[in-house]
Design a protein around this motif. Structure first.
Motif, PDB file in Angstrom:
ATOM      1  N   LEU A  63       0.816  -1.218   0.000  1.00  0.00           N
ATOM      2  CA  LEU A  63       0.000   0.000   0.000  1.00  0.00           C
ATOM      3  C   LEU A  63       0.844   1.260   0.000  1.00  0.00           C
ATOM      4  N   SER A  64       2.081   1.172   0.469  1.00  0.00           N
ATOM      5  CA  SER A  64       2.948   2.352   0.371  1.00  0.00           C
ATOM      6  C   SER A  64       3.273   2.637  -1.093  1.00  0.00           C
ATOM      7  N   GLU A  65       3.266   1.600  -1.943  1.00  0.00           N
ATOM      8  CA  GLU A  65       3.435   1.792  -3.392  1.00  0.00           C
ATOM      9  C   GLU A  65       2.193   2.435  -3.998  1.00  0.00           C
ATOM     10  N   ALA A  66       1.023   2.007  -3.540  1.00  0.00           N
ATOM     11  CA  ALA A  66      -0.236   2.497  -4.107  1.00  0.00           C
ATOM     12  C   ALA A  66      -0.533   3.934  -3.699  1.00  0.00           C
ATOM     13  N   PHE A  67      -0.051   4.316  -2.529  1.00  0.00           N
ATOM     14  CA  PHE A  67      -0.338   5.653  -1.997  1.00  0.00           C
ATOM     15  C   PHE A  67       0.959   6.355  -1.622  1.00  0.00           C
ATOM     16  N   PRO A  68       1.747   6.774  -2.624  1.00  0.00           N
ATOM     17  CA  PRO A  68       2.994   7.468  -2.309  1.00  0.00           C
ATOM     18  C   PRO A  68       2.695   8.713  -1.475  1.00  0.00           C
ATOM     19  N   ASP A  69       3.498   8.923  -0.490  1.00  0.00           N
ATOM     20  CA  ASP A  69       3.318  10.064   0.421  1.00  0.00           C
ATOM     21  C   ASP A  69       1.975  10.038   1.140  1.00  0.00           C
ATOM     22  N   ALA A  70       1.326   8.865   1.178  1.00  0.00           N
ATOM     23  CA  ALA A  70       0.035   8.691   1.843  1.00  0.00           C
ATOM     24  C   ALA A  70      -0.986   9.718   1.359  1.00  0.00           C
ATOM     25  N   GLU A  71      -0.998   9.936   0.041  1.00  0.00           N
ATOM     26  CA  GLU A  71      -1.940  10.875  -0.574  1.00  0.00           C
ATOM     27  C   GLU A  71      -2.921  10.118  -1.458  1.00  0.00           C
ATOM     28  N   LEU A  72      -4.152  10.637  -1.547  1.00  0.00           N
ATOM     29  CA  LEU A  72      -5.159  10.050  -2.422  1.00  0.00           C
ATOM     30  C   LEU A  72      -4.772  10.207  -3.883  1.00  0.00           C
ATOM     31  N   GLN A 135      -9.326   8.361   2.592  1.00  0.00           N
ATOM     32  CA  GLN A 135      -8.712   9.542   3.209  1.00  0.00           C
ATOM     33  C   GLN A 135      -8.563   9.343   4.710  1.00  0.00           C
ATOM     34  N   ASP A 136      -9.595   8.776   5.357  1.00  0.00           N
ATOM     35  CA  ASP A 136      -9.502   8.483   6.796  1.00  0.00           C
ATOM     36  C   ASP A 136      -8.371   7.490   7.070  1.00  0.00           C
ATOM     37  N   ILE A 137      -8.278   6.461   6.242  1.00  0.00           N
ATOM     38  CA  ILE A 137      -7.228   5.448   6.408  1.00  0.00           C
ATOM     39  C   ILE A 137      -5.850   6.076   6.229  1.00  0.00           C
ATOM     40  N   LEU A 138      -5.698   6.905   5.205  1.00  0.00           N
ATOM     41  CA  LEU A 138      -4.402   7.542   4.952  1.00  0.00           C
ATOM     42  C   LEU A 138      -4.028   8.516   6.056  1.00  0.00           C
ATOM     43  N   ASN A 139      -4.988   9.315   6.527  1.00  0.00           N
ATOM     44  CA  ASN A 139      -4.705  10.254   7.623  1.00  0.00           C
ATOM     45  C   ASN A 139      -4.266   9.499   8.875  1.00  0.00           C
ATOM     46  N   HIS A 140      -4.980   8.440   9.202  1.00  0.00           N
ATOM     47  CA  HIS A 140      -4.633   7.645  10.374  1.00  0.00           C
ATOM     48  C   HIS A 140      -3.308   6.921  10.141  1.00  0.00           C
ATOM     49  N   GLY A 141      -3.073   6.484   8.904  1.00  0.00           N
ATOM     50  CA  GLY A 141      -1.825   5.815   8.562  1.00  0.00           C
ATOM     51  C   GLY A 141      -0.612   6.706   8.765  1.00  0.00           C
ATOM     52  N   LYS A 142      -0.773   7.994   8.523  1.00  0.00           N
ATOM     53  CA  LYS A 142       0.321   8.933   8.764  1.00  0.00           C
ATOM     54  C   LYS A 142       0.698   8.952  10.242  1.00  0.00           C
TER      55      LYS A 142
END
Length: 164
Positions: A63-72, A135-142
């Motif tokens: 998932l770090s590949e799918a969401f570089p920089d944890a952005e949508l 977006q919630d997942i990415l924000n929490h992932g950060k």
């Protein structure tokens, strides 16, 4: 029988499926979920809620590949891996939060997909579009040092508890 099949029977001519009916097709979603699961090493969706601790590192790496920089992603640059993850989440949340897909009319301009806005209706929680859920997942992932899959499981667990 689907409306498209009924229309074909009534008129005797094939009807082109909408983008939504193609996306939401259960076989397509299950195949996409299976692709994600195969990639990260998940054998199957278990009968009881699971954190998938044995594959957590590989899932976080994918998932770090799918969401570089944890952005949508935008509709122009989202990948098949993003779709496989969205479909996996849908299957998982269907089982553990009684979630159902629908095409949301709300915030379509922010959707990660072109022309459709997949959303989940949960038992015991507010609806969320795929974009809002990601977006919630990415924000929490950060907050979890970029561990996006771990974040998804935390949020899924909360939705699961709300459905009980």
């Amino acid at each position: 029988m689907s409306d498209d099949e009924q229309t074909t029977m009534d008129l005797g001519v094939p009807v082109e499926q909408s983008e939504w009916s193609k996306w939401v097709n259960a076989d397509r979603r299950k195949a996409q979920a299976r692709k994600f699961m195969d990639r990260v090493g998940i054998q199957s969706i278990p009968d009881e809620f699971s954190w998938f601790g044995d594959v957590e590192d590989s899932a976080n790496a994918a998932l770090s590949e799918a969401f570089p920089d944890a952005e949508l992603p935008t509709p122009e640059n989202y990948s098949d891996l993003v779709d496989t993850f969205v479909c996996f989440l849908g299957e998982y949340l269907n089982k553990f939060a009684e979630a159902e897909w629908y095409d949301s009319p709300v915030n379509r301009e922010n959707a990660i997909y072109k022309n459709i806005n997949p959303a989940l209706r949960y038992r015991g929680s507010e609806d969320a579009t795929a974009t809002e859920l990601l977006q919630d997942i990415l924000n929490h992932g950060k907050e979890l040092d970029g561990r996006i899959f771990t974040s998804a499981m935390v949020i899924s667990y909360e939705l699961h508890l709300n459905s009980l």
